[in-house]
Design a protein around this motif. Structure first.
Motif, PDB file in Angstrom:
ATOM      1  N   ILE A 231     -12.376  32.048  14.600  1.00  0.00           N
ATOM      2  CA  ILE A 231     -10.933  32.225  14.401  1.00  0.00           C
ATOM      3  C   ILE A 231     -10.647  33.192  13.252  1.00  0.00           C
ATOM      4  O   ILE A 231      -9.598  33.844  13.244  1.00  0.00           O
ATOM      5  CB  ILE A 231     -10.207  30.879  14.173  1.00  0.00           C
ATOM      6  N   LEU A 232     -11.572  33.311  12.318  1.00  0.00           N
ATOM      7  CA  LEU A 232     -11.405  34.300  11.254  1.00  0.00           C
ATOM      8  C   LEU A 232     -11.385  35.708  11.841  1.00  0.00           C
ATOM      9  O   LEU A 232     -10.521  36.534  11.491  1.00  0.00           O
ATOM     10  CB  LEU A 232     -12.527  34.169  10.227  1.00  0.00           C
ATOM     11  N   TYR A 236      -8.184  38.080  11.784  1.00  0.00           N
ATOM     12  CA  TYR A 236      -8.312  39.384  11.116  1.00  0.00           C
ATOM     13  C   TYR A 236      -7.905  40.510  12.056  1.00  0.00           C
ATOM     14  O   TYR A 236      -7.199  41.454  11.655  1.00  0.00           O
ATOM     15  CB  TYR A 236      -9.752  39.575  10.643  1.00  0.00           C
ATOM     16  N   SER A 237      -8.318  40.420  13.322  1.00  0.00           N
ATOM     17  CA  SER A 237      -7.968  41.451  14.308  1.00  0.00           C
ATOM     18  C   SER A 237      -6.456  41.552  14.486  1.00  0.00           C
ATOM     19  O   SER A 237      -5.889  42.658  14.543  1.00  0.00           O
ATOM     20  CB  SER A 237      -8.644  41.133  15.644  1.00  0.00           C
ATOM     21  N   ILE A 238      -5.783  40.407  14.549  1.00  0.00           N
ATOM     22  CA  ILE A 238      -4.327  40.390  14.712  1.00  0.00           C
ATOM     23  C   ILE A 238      -3.635  41.044  13.529  1.00  0.00           C
ATOM     24  O   ILE A 238      -2.754  41.916  13.683  1.00  0.00           O
ATOM     25  CB  ILE A 238      -3.826  38.942  14.900  1.00  0.00           C
ATOM     26  N   VAL A 239      -4.026  40.644  12.325  1.00  0.00           N
ATOM     27  CA  VAL A 239      -3.380  41.170  11.114  1.00  0.00           C
ATOM     28  C   VAL A 239      -3.732  42.642  10.910  1.00  0.00           C
ATOM     29  O   VAL A 239      -2.895  43.438  10.465  1.00  0.00           O
ATOM     30  CB  VAL A 239      -3.781  40.328   9.889  1.00  0.00           C
ATOM     31  N   GLY A 353      -2.890  29.507  11.254  1.00  0.00           N
ATOM     32  CA  GLY A 353      -3.071  29.253   9.834  1.00  0.00           C
ATOM     33  C   GLY A 353      -3.791  30.392   9.138  1.00  0.00           C
ATOM     34  O   GLY A 353      -3.381  30.821   8.043  1.00  0.00           O
ATOM     35  N   ILE A 354      -4.839  30.905   9.741  1.00  0.00           N
ATOM     36  CA  ILE A 354      -5.606  31.984   9.115  1.00  0.00           C
ATOM     37  C   ILE A 354      -4.819  33.294   9.150  1.00  0.00           C
ATOM     38  O   ILE A 354      -4.887  34.096   8.204  1.00  0.00           O
ATOM     39  CB  ILE A 354      -6.984  32.137   9.785  1.00  0.00           C
ATOM     40  N   VAL A 355      -4.059  33.523  10.209  1.00  0.00           N
ATOM     41  CA  VAL A 355      -3.176  34.697  10.240  1.00  0.00           C
ATOM     42  C   VAL A 355      -2.177  34.621   9.083  1.00  0.00           C
ATOM     43  O   VAL A 355      -1.972  35.608   8.355  1.00  0.00           O
ATOM     44  CB  VAL A 355      -2.436  34.788  11.597  1.00  0.00           C
ATOM     45  N   ASN A 356      -1.556  33.467   8.908  1.00  0.00           N
ATOM     46  CA  ASN A 356      -0.602  33.292   7.805  1.00  0.00           C
ATOM     47  C   ASN A 356      -1.268  33.494   6.452  1.00  0.00           C
ATOM     48  O   ASN A 356      -0.673  34.060   5.524  1.00  0.00           O
ATOM     49  CB  ASN A 356       0.031  31.899   7.865  1.00  0.00           C
TER      50      ASN A 356
END
Length: 399
Positions: A231-232, A236-239, A353-356
């Motif tokens: 999920i990291l 990371y890819s999204i952000v 959560g990780i995106v945020n």
């Protein structure tokens, strides 16, 4: 006081328990406490050479239970030399062998003095392991082991040692019957890292040359499902794509640690390597140690660990000690201390959560990041340094 530590392995690749021993034994020696370790490693293992304390490697171990026929005889011959024996970790043969050896000694001569038995589960009683996706068979196995072996080890020991209060409370939720004679929060800590030097930076850049002089996030742990690496990478890819659309620069991502060649790690490496954009931003330098590791810590913008379960998080504390903010999930058991100290950003262990988490970091001002770094060093000094942790550990087992 003389303590014997019993552990399945002292291999650094096995994670935190063996590193915890390496951190605490030298500091306890300053307090007059003598320690020896017996492990199921091969006697000629390279990671044993050069240690400042005695390690008796009686391996090899075999099978999923890490069975070793030499361990129990060794314990019967040596246990009486010690005041206390600490079993590190559960679900392996070493805990059963220690319990049986102590019981046999007592039966042979009820008048002899045998060492107190303590169990340090290192998070292995956390309910996550019984509930996590993909662990159904292991969860059933653990219940069987609990009924046959581990429940007796835990409930009959003189005390169960926990690294923090959150671990202590979570352990009460997992298995029944669970009624240890004593629950002791002995704390945990690490020694201060060596001071930064240019040689550390050069060592790290030699191991991970693609980073060059770019800012980067550092993940340093086993590449394992529990650590949330999948999920990291997704987050990371999204952000990263959002930052590029807004003409903003997202720090690179260094994912360091053993396990990239595992069944979990290989698909992640393939996913990154076959994506032109991700391959330019995410790097896998492998396991880092010594000056290379400290160069990675000192050079990063922030440390990141989105674990689904983390008993303590030695690497998290190492980052704090290097004045680095930590971006972690609220499944890392020391997250409350970090949040209260404003030493990092805490979010759920989910993709959102990780995106945020990453977005919050990008929204911080430079002054805000620097302040968080100073808070990181302060919370390390006040709560996670090895000196007070060693004192609390000794006090816990002497009561």
């Amino acid at each position: 006081m003389k303590i014997l530590r019993v552990i399945w392995s002292m291999d650094p690749k096995e994670g935190g328990p063996c590193q915890g021993i390496r951190n605490s034994v030298p500091e306890l020696a300053k307090l007059g406490v003598y320690n020896e370790v017996v492990s199921l490693d091969l006697p000629d293992s390279k990671f044993i050479a050069g240690e400042s304390f005695t390690i008796h490697a009686v391996g090899p171990r075999s099978g999923p239970w890490s069975y070793n026929a030499k361990l129990k005889p060794w314990l019967l011959e040596n246990l009486q030399r010690f005041d206390a024996v600490i079993v590190h970790g559960l679900w392996q043969y070493h805990s059963y062998a220690t319990m049986k050896a102590l019981s046999q000694l007592k039966k042979q001569n009820p008048a002899i003095s045998i060492p107190k038995l303590y169990v340090m589960p290192h998070g292995m009683l956390d309910p996550w392991f019984q509930k996590a996706k993909g662990r159904k068979l292991k969860a059933i196995r653990n219940w069987v082991f609990w009924k046959l072996v581990e429940g007796k080890v835990v409930n009959h020991a003189d005390g169960v040692l926990f690294t923090c209060n959150a671990e202590l409370k979570l352990a009460r939720e997992t298995f029944r019957p669970y009624h240890p004679l004593r629950e002791i929060n002995v704390s945990y800590g690490i020694k201060s890292p060596p001071s930064f030097s240019d040689s550390m930076r050069h060592s790290f850049l030699s191991a991970c040359p693609d980073v060059k002089e770019f800012p980067y996030f550092l993940f340093l742990s086993r590449i394992n499902y529990k650590k949330g690496v999948d999920i990291l990478i997704q987050a990371y890819s999204i952000v990263l794509q959002e930052c590029m659309a807004r003409n903003k620069t997202l720090p690179k991502l260094v994912i360091a640690g053993p396990g990239i060649d595992s069944g979990y790690g290989l698909p992640l490496h393939k996913l990154v390597s076959e994506n032109t954009l991700l391959s330019q931003h995410i790097f896998f330098p492998g396991m880092l140690s010594g000056a290379v590791k400290w160069g990675a810590f000192y050079g990063c913008e922030a440390f990141i660990l989105p674990s689904h379960q983390e008993n303590f998080g030695i690497a998290v504390v190492e980052a704090l000690a290097c004045s680095k903010p930590v971006l972690i999930s609220n499944q890392v058991n020391i997250w409350t201390e970090i949040e209260e100290a404003n030493a990092g950003i805490i979010e759920e262990d989910t993709l959102n959560g990780i995106v945020n988490m990453l977005k919050k970091w990008m929204e911080l001002s430079e002054a805000g990041k620097e302040k968080m770094g100073r808070s990181a060093k302060n919370v390390f000094n006040t709560q996670f340094a090895i000196e007070p942790a060693a004192l609390q550990f000794l006090k816990g087992i002497q009561q």
